[in-house]
Design an enzyme around this catalytic site. Structure first.
Site, PDB file in Angstrom:
ATOM      1  N   ASP A 184       6.760   7.076   2.055  1.00 18.58           N
ATOM      2  CA  ASP A 184       7.342   7.757   0.900  1.00 18.58           C
ATOM      3  C   ASP A 184       8.272   8.851   1.423  1.00 18.58           C
ATOM      4  OD1 ASP A 184       7.621   9.831  -1.200  1.00 18.58           O
ATOM      5  OD2 ASP A 184       6.257   8.571  -2.335  1.00 18.58           O
TER       6      ASP A 184
ATOM      7  N   HIS B  26       7.193  12.425   0.442  1.00 17.77           N
ATOM      8  CA  HIS B  26       6.024  12.848   1.213  1.00 17.77           C
ATOM      9  C   HIS B  26       6.421  13.218   2.639  1.00 17.77           C
ATOM     10  CE1 HIS B  26       3.123  10.255  -1.477  1.00 17.77           C
ATOM     11  NE2 HIS B  26       3.778  11.183  -2.152  1.00 17.77           N
TER      12      HIS B  26
ATOM     13  N   TYR C 148      -5.042   6.405  -7.941  1.00 17.93           N
ATOM     14  CA  TYR C 148      -4.901   7.675  -7.221  1.00 17.93           C
ATOM     15  C   TYR C 148      -6.231   8.261  -6.755  1.00 17.93           C
ATOM     16  CZ  TYR C 148      -0.238   7.560  -9.367  1.00 17.93           C
ATOM     17  OH  TYR C 148       1.027   7.196  -9.774  1.00 17.93           O
TER      18      TYR C 148
ATOM     19  N   ARG D 268      -5.741   6.310 -12.934  1.00 15.91           N
ATOM     20  CA  ARG D 268      -6.424   7.607 -12.914  1.00 15.91           C
ATOM     21  C   ARG D 268      -7.904   7.499 -13.265  1.00 15.91           C
ATOM     22  NH1 ARG D 268      -2.415  11.196 -12.138  1.00 15.91           N
ATOM     23  NH2 ARG D 268      -0.315  10.586 -12.793  1.00 15.91           N
TER      24      ARG D 268
ATOM     25  N   HIS E 183       0.041  -0.830  -6.450  1.00 10.09           N
ATOM     26  CA  HIS E 183      -0.367   0.509  -6.014  1.00 10.09           C
ATOM     27  C   HIS E 183      -1.807   0.739  -6.451  1.00 10.09           C
ATOM     28  CE1 HIS E 183      -0.433   4.721  -5.066  1.00 10.09           C
ATOM     29  NE2 HIS E 183       0.848   4.747  -4.767  1.00 10.09           N
TER      30      HIS E 183
ATOM     31  N   ASP F  28       4.196  17.619  -3.151  1.00 10.20           N
ATOM     32  CA  ASP F  28       4.527  16.246  -3.533  1.00 10.20           C
ATOM     33  C   ASP F  28       5.113  16.248  -4.942  1.00 10.20           C
ATOM     34  OD1 ASP F  28       4.682  13.558  -4.016  1.00 10.20           O
ATOM     35  OD2 ASP F  28       2.518  13.227  -4.138  1.00 10.20           O
TER      36      ASP F  28
ATOM     37  N   HIS G 184       8.922   4.003  -0.347  1.00 10.50           N
ATOM     38  CA  HIS G 184       9.009   4.655  -1.646  1.00 10.50           C
ATOM     39  C   HIS G 184      10.182   5.618  -1.586  1.00 10.50           C
ATOM     40  CE1 HIS G 184       4.546   3.959  -2.962  1.00 10.50           C
ATOM     41  NE2 HIS G 184       5.306   2.906  -3.145  1.00 10.50           N
TER      42      HIS G 184
ATOM     43  N   HIS H  25      -3.174   5.331  -0.721  1.00 17.48           N
ATOM     44  CA  HIS H  25      -2.995   6.652  -0.123  1.00 17.48           C
ATOM     45  C   HIS H  25      -3.972   6.824   1.041  1.00 17.48           C
ATOM     46  CE1 HIS H  25      -1.089   8.474  -4.022  1.00 17.48           C
ATOM     47  NE2 HIS H  25      -0.274   7.661  -3.372  1.00 17.48           N
TER      48      HIS H  25
ATOM     49  N   GLU I 108      10.045   5.873  -7.362  1.00 14.03           N
ATOM     50  CA  GLU I 108       8.964   6.422  -8.197  1.00 14.03           C
ATOM     51  C   GLU I 108       9.458   7.775  -8.710  1.00 14.03           C
ATOM     52  OE1 GLU I 108       4.956   4.966  -5.896  1.00 14.03           O
ATOM     53  OE2 GLU I 108       6.028   6.690  -5.101  1.00 14.03           O
TER      54      GLU I 108
ATOM     55  N   GLU J 267      -0.122   4.703   2.896  1.00 15.15           N
ATOM     56  CA  GLU J 267       0.930   5.638   2.475  1.00 15.15           C
ATOM     57  C   GLU J 267       0.557   7.063   2.883  1.00 15.15           C
ATOM     58  OE1 GLU J 267       3.346   7.202  -1.493  1.00 15.15           O
ATOM     59  OE2 GLU J 267       1.770   5.700  -1.715  1.00 15.15           O
TER      60      GLU J 267
ATOM     61  N   HIS K 264       8.347  14.571  -6.831  1.00 14.48           N
ATOM     62  CA  HIS K 264       9.469  13.642  -6.724  1.00 14.48           C
ATOM     63  C   HIS K 264      10.641  14.096  -7.593  1.00 14.48           C
ATOM     64  CE1 HIS K 264       6.568  10.097  -5.605  1.00 14.48           C
ATOM     65  NE2 HIS K 264       6.372  11.187  -4.880  1.00 14.48           N
TER      66      HIS K 264
END
Length: 280
Positions: free
Chosen positions: A177, A180, A69, A41, A66, A226, A213, A106, A258, A143, A228
């Site tokens: 994902d 997603h 973000y 982040r 990954h 989004d 994912h 992403h 995730e 992704e 999860h």
């Protein structure tokens, strides 16, 4: 004989990339792992610990990284774009250092500029990063997002112009994902929907899928949200994951959870996916 998909999860690396990550993997029964190699982040780029890097690499654990973000290679903001390019380059180098198979990024948002302008920008700024990856280096895995805002890529069909902007570079792969895709309008809750989605992915980007994912969804199909959920506790449902593992496009492709919760929940999700894999 159909290749079986390794099943694992995104793991905590508290205590060290190898020490913490491999301990967490063992605890939840993961056959593969995904990790962050820097603050997910923030923009600060962590140098890493060569000892931990070597331990993880020598463990032979199937590993993916990954990207943070904040990365958005479609942004019209110059500062964000420069930081995104630097972060992806750094993350690719770190992924290579630990022997990771791929770096998940992403696909980003055009924000206030047009989609065409954003795709031209991808060609100018992301394609050179792909060219820098050695043949034995990690793939860059795109992704698609849930479809909110000005996202450049949400549906499977959106991957075609995105990959075209990257000249269909051989190091450009896909990370799908399930949450997603469901949020973007692919109804994975039915066997027909699973087949249609992965048939379409194979038609658009044959052989490009490198990672799934595996996440259930708190929200309904085409919600553009989004959020999860644990496997079988959301609107996609557990059986969909068994169905997707039976699809030829997913044969042997790793599945990475995730999902919410701590180790106990993650262990349950992985155990359920393994049972569904066995039933497939």
């Amino acid at each position: 004989m159909t290749a079986l998909s390794p099943i694992g999860g995104h793991v905590s690396v508290t205590g060290g990339l190898a020490k913490g990550g491999l301990r967490c993997a063992e605890d939840i029964g993961a056959e593969m792992i995904q990790v962050f190699v820097t603050n997910p982040r923030g923009w600060a780029l962590a140098a890493g610990d060569p000892v931990q890097d070597e331990r993880l690499r020598e463990s032979g654990t199937l590993t993916f990284v990954h990207a943070p973000y904040l990365v958005n290679l479609g942004t019209p903001t110059a500062d964000t774009l420069e930081k995104s390019v630097a972060t992806v380059r750094h993350s690719l180098l770190r992924a290579a250092a630990i022997g990771a198979k791929g770096l998940v990024v992403h696909t980003g948002s055009a924000v206030s500029q047009s989609r065409d302008e954003a795709l031209r920008q991808l060609h100018e700024r992301l394609l050179p990063l792909l060219e820098e990856i050695p043949d034995d280096g990690p793939d860059l895995l795109l992704e698609p997002m849930a479809g909110q805002g000005g996202m450049l890529c949400a549906t499977v069909q959106d991957l075609e112009p995105y990959l075209a902007a990257l000249d269909w570079h051989p190091k450009a792969g896909v990370c799908l994902d399930t949450c997603h895709a469901f949020a973007a309008g692919h109804d994975l809750s039915t066997p027909e929907g699973v087949r249609e989605t992965f048939d379409a992915l194979h038609a658009v980007a044959p052989g490009r899928l490198r990672l799934v994912h595996a996440n259930d969804s708190k929200d309904v199909c085409d919600s553009k949200k989004d959020r999860h959920e644990n496997i079988g506790a959301g609107h996609i449902g557990a059986q969909a994951f068994g169905e997707l593992m039976r699809h030829p496009a997913v044969a042997g492709i790793p599945l990475c959870i995730e999902t919410p919760g701590g180790a106990d929940k993650h262990r349950e999700d992985i155990e359920l996916l393994k049972k569904l894999r066995g039933a497939s």
